[in-house]
Design a protein around this motif. Structure first.
Motif, PDB file in Angstrom:
ATOM      1  N   LEU A 269      -5.227   3.773   0.563  1.00  0.00           N
ATOM      2  CA  LEU A 269      -3.820   3.487   0.877  1.00  0.00           C
ATOM      3  C   LEU A 269      -3.275   3.041  -0.335  1.00  0.00           C
ATOM      4  CD1 LEU A 269      -3.594   2.094   4.386  1.00  0.00           C
ATOM      5  CD2 LEU A 269      -3.227   4.376   3.602  1.00  0.00           C
ATOM      6  N   GLY A 270      -4.068   2.170  -1.242  1.00  0.00           N
ATOM      7  CA  GLY A 270      -3.765   1.543  -2.412  1.00  0.00           C
ATOM      8  C   GLY A 270      -3.634   2.688  -3.611  1.00  0.00           C
ATOM      9  N   ALA A 271      -4.483   3.801  -3.347  1.00  0.00           N
ATOM     10  CA  ALA A 271      -4.170   5.035  -4.416  1.00  0.00           C
ATOM     11  C   ALA A 271      -3.069   5.954  -3.932  1.00  0.00           C
ATOM     12  CB  ALA A 271      -5.732   5.444  -4.509  1.00  0.00           C
ATOM     13  N   GLY A 272      -2.488   5.656  -2.923  1.00  0.00           N
ATOM     14  CA  GLY A 272      -1.706   6.724  -2.451  1.00  0.00           C
ATOM     15  C   GLY A 272      -1.850   7.847  -1.582  1.00  0.00           C
ATOM     16  N   LYS A 273      -3.004   7.629  -1.142  1.00  0.00           N
ATOM     17  CA  LYS A 273      -3.548   8.705  -0.032  1.00  0.00           C
ATOM     18  C   LYS A 273      -2.989   8.672   1.161  1.00  0.00           C
ATOM     19  CE  LYS A 273      -8.058   9.669  -2.519  1.00  0.00           C
ATOM     20  NZ  LYS A 273      -9.451   9.322  -2.425  1.00  0.00           N
ATOM     21  N   ILE A 274      -3.154   9.889   1.902  1.00  0.00           N
ATOM     22  CA  ILE A 274      -2.855   9.875   3.266  1.00  0.00           C
ATOM     23  C   ILE A 274      -4.185   9.780   3.898  1.00  0.00           C
ATOM     24  CG2 ILE A 274      -1.984  11.454   5.138  1.00  0.00           C
ATOM     25  CD1 ILE A 274      -0.346  12.859   3.058  1.00  0.00           C
TER      26      ILE A 274
ATOM     27  N   LEU B 285       0.955  -1.092  -0.174  1.00  0.00           N
ATOM     28  CA  LEU B 285      -0.048   0.090   0.048  1.00  0.00           C
ATOM     29  C   LEU B 285       0.842   1.317  -0.010  1.00  0.00           C
ATOM     30  CD1 LEU B 285      -2.530  -1.338   2.765  1.00  0.00           C
ATOM     31  CD2 LEU B 285      -2.910  -1.340   0.216  1.00  0.00           C
ATOM     32  N   LYS B 286       0.475   2.292  -0.926  1.00  0.00           N
ATOM     33  CA  LYS B 286       1.606   3.335  -1.069  1.00  0.00           C
ATOM     34  C   LYS B 286       1.351   4.270  -0.132  1.00  0.00           C
ATOM     35  CE  LYS B 286       0.016   3.188  -5.467  1.00  0.00           C
ATOM     36  NZ  LYS B 286      -0.353   3.777  -6.592  1.00  0.00           N
ATOM     37  N   GLY B 287       0.222   4.498   0.208  1.00  0.00           N
ATOM     38  CA  GLY B 287      -0.224   5.588   0.889  1.00  0.00           C
ATOM     39  C   GLY B 287       0.363   5.698   2.402  1.00  0.00           C
TER      40      GLY B 287
ATOM     41  N   LYS C  33      -4.621  19.293   2.939  1.00  0.00           N
ATOM     42  CA  LYS C  33      -5.197  19.859   1.861  1.00  0.00           C
ATOM     43  C   LYS C  33      -4.662  21.232   1.401  1.00  0.00           C
ATOM     44  CE  LYS C  33     -10.197  18.584   2.384  1.00  0.00           C
ATOM     45  NZ  LYS C  33     -11.558  19.017   3.015  1.00  0.00           N
ATOM     46  N   GLN C  34      -4.112  22.029   2.009  1.00  0.00           N
ATOM     47  CA  GLN C  34      -3.482  23.150   1.816  1.00  0.00           C
ATOM     48  C   GLN C  34      -2.061  22.900   0.801  1.00  0.00           C
ATOM     49  OE1 GLN C  34      -3.190  25.946   4.975  1.00  0.00           O
ATOM     50  NE2 GLN C  34      -5.485  26.363   4.784  1.00  0.00           N
ATOM     51  N   ARG C  35      -1.450  21.835   1.625  1.00  0.00           N
ATOM     52  CA  ARG C  35      -0.309  21.297   0.806  1.00  0.00           C
ATOM     53  C   ARG C  35      -0.506  20.643  -0.573  1.00  0.00           C
ATOM     54  NH1 ARG C  35       3.921  18.220   4.239  1.00  0.00           N
ATOM     55  NH2 ARG C  35       3.275  16.721   2.263  1.00  0.00           N
ATOM     56  N   ASN C  36      -1.901  20.500  -1.010  1.00  0.00           N
ATOM     57  CA  ASN C  36      -2.411  19.632  -1.936  1.00  0.00           C
ATOM     58  C   ASN C  36      -1.976  18.240  -1.953  1.00  0.00           C
ATOM     59  OD1 ASN C  36      -3.766  21.640  -3.418  1.00  0.00           O
ATOM     60  ND2 ASN C  36      -1.753  22.495  -4.152  1.00  0.00           N
ATOM     61  N   SER C  37      -1.790  17.621  -0.944  1.00  0.00           N
ATOM     62  CA  SER C  37      -1.645  16.281  -0.531  1.00  0.00           C
ATOM     63  C   SER C  37      -2.928  15.526  -0.474  1.00  0.00           C
ATOM     64  CB  SER C  37      -0.954  15.880   0.837  1.00  0.00           C
ATOM     65  OG  SER C  37       0.017  16.606   0.894  1.00  0.00           O
ATOM     66  N   PRO C  38      -2.955  14.334  -1.285  1.00  0.00           N
ATOM     67  CA  PRO C  38      -4.318  13.639  -1.363  1.00  0.00           C
ATOM     68  C   PRO C  38      -4.673  12.974  -0.034  1.00  0.00           C
ATOM     69  CG  PRO C  38      -2.464  12.507  -2.426  1.00  0.00           C
ATOM     70  CD  PRO C  38      -1.865  13.698  -1.722  1.00  0.00           C
ATOM     71  N   VAL C  39      -5.607  13.513   0.599  1.00  0.00           N
ATOM     72  CA  VAL C  39      -5.918  13.127   1.855  1.00  0.00           C
ATOM     73  C   VAL C  39      -7.261  12.773   2.385  1.00  0.00           C
ATOM     74  CG1 VAL C  39      -6.091  15.690   2.661  1.00  0.00           C
ATOM     75  CG2 VAL C  39      -5.453  13.954   4.406  1.00  0.00           C
ATOM     76  N   MET C  40      -7.639  11.921   3.239  1.00  0.00           N
ATOM     77  CA  MET C  40      -8.710  11.464   3.516  1.00  0.00           C
ATOM     78  C   MET C  40      -8.952  11.573   5.069  1.00  0.00           C
ATOM     79  SD  MET C  40     -10.680   8.134   2.281  1.00  0.00           S
ATOM     80  CE  MET C  40     -10.515   7.054   3.595  1.00  0.00           C
ATOM     81  N   LEU C  41     -10.159  11.886   5.662  1.00  0.00           N
ATOM     82  CA  LEU C  41     -10.298  11.602   7.131  1.00  0.00           C
ATOM     83  C   LEU C  41     -11.530  10.763   7.487  1.00  0.00           C
ATOM     84  CD1 LEU C  41      -9.917  12.361  10.310  1.00  0.00           C
ATOM     85  CD2 LEU C  41     -11.470  14.714   9.758  1.00  0.00           C
ATOM     86  N   VAL C  42     -11.111   9.848   8.084  1.00  0.00           N
ATOM     87  CA  VAL C  42     -12.401   9.067   8.565  1.00  0.00           C
ATOM     88  C   VAL C  42     -12.427   8.762  10.235  1.00  0.00           C
ATOM     89  CG1 VAL C  42     -12.832   7.498   6.465  1.00  0.00           C
ATOM     90  CG2 VAL C  42     -11.015   6.789   8.353  1.00  0.00           C
TER      91      VAL C  42
END
Ligand SMILES: Nc1ncnc2c1ncn2[C@@H]1O[C@H](COP(=O)(O)OP(=O)(O)OP(=O)(O)O)[C@@H](O)[C@H]1O
Ligand SMILES: [Mg+2]
Length: 205
Positions: free
Chosen positions: A88-93, A3-5, A30-39
């Motif tokens: 995580l597979g798609a490389g997200k944080i 998993l890349k994320g 988000k401000q850093r333009n990182s791919p991110v998700m909160l759960v």
């Protein structure tokens, strides 16, 4: 699993500031333009949010420790499958407000469910995915409870002794996993605390 994320969890007892800091971290990334998700846990996806409803409902007075532990794990398993693994597979944080350490602290140390068994169940539910970083917010139990909601859910209603065991459980976990779990003592305003959070996050990205 490859998993890349990056997987970052926020842990700590009631009112320690997990959700506040997770939201600040989300904004920062988000401000850093990182791919991110909160759960959040229990929850994060539809089935798990429904299980959350069962777990926190004060009307469910008769729920046993076994049922409670398994429901937390069931909610987690579905979130892992539907949200965590794909992201995580798609490389997200992925930022997660509570994860497996919560079940060890609350159901294990708090309720006395066998911790070794919870860890085994945990491997099954999480496909053995471990956070790259866990930030543990440590606050004096009473101070945290006073900060948390005035209308208490099924878990928050439990006595002070229970919440003290949860806090000590978390600190025990932090001693067992010093590489993964970083403790922040909550003794300052949220901006000051976030500076420490940011340093920890920057270090794993
Ligand atoms: N550093 C801080 N100083 C003072 N108050 C804070 C701080 N961080 C958060 N708070 C406040 O304390 C309360 C609890 O914070 P928050 O909801 O983030 O905690 P939590 O750990 O997510 O709680 P819960 O376990 O109930 O989900 C909120 O009202 C929040 O605004
Ligand atoms: Mg919260």
């Amino acid at each position: 699993m490859d998993l890349k994320g990056k997987f970052i969890t926020f842990e700590g007892s009631e009112g320690s500031g997990k959700s506040t800091q997770a939201a600040l971290a989300l904004e920062y990334l988000k401000q850093r333009n990182s791919p991110v998700m909160l759960v959040r846990e229990p929850g994060g996806v539809k089935i798990s949010e429904r299980i959350r409803g069962l777990l926190l409902d004060v009307k469910n007075t008769g729920m046993g420790d076994e049922c409670e532990t398994l429901l937390y794990m069931a909610a987690r398993a579905q979130m892992v499958k539907e949200a965590l693994v794909p992201a995580l597979g798609a490389g997200k944080i992925v930022l997660c407000d509570r994860f497996l350490d919560s079940t060890i602290a609350y159901q294990g140390f708090g309720n006395g469910v066998d911790v070794k068994f919870i860890k085994e169940l945990g491997s099954f539910a999480t496909k053995s995915i471990k956070p790259d970083l866990t930030i543990l917010f440590d606050i004096e139990t009473q101070k945290g409870l006073a900060r948390a909601n005035a209308r208490k859910d099924r878990i928050e209603q439990r006595p002070l002794d229970y919440h003290n065991r949860v806090r000590q459980g978390y600190l025990t976990l932090a001693r067992e996993h010093p590489q993964r779990i970083k403790v922040i003592t909550v003794d300052a305003d949220k901006e000051q605390i976030f500076k420490q959070v940011k340093t920890l996050i920057d270090a794993v990205l």
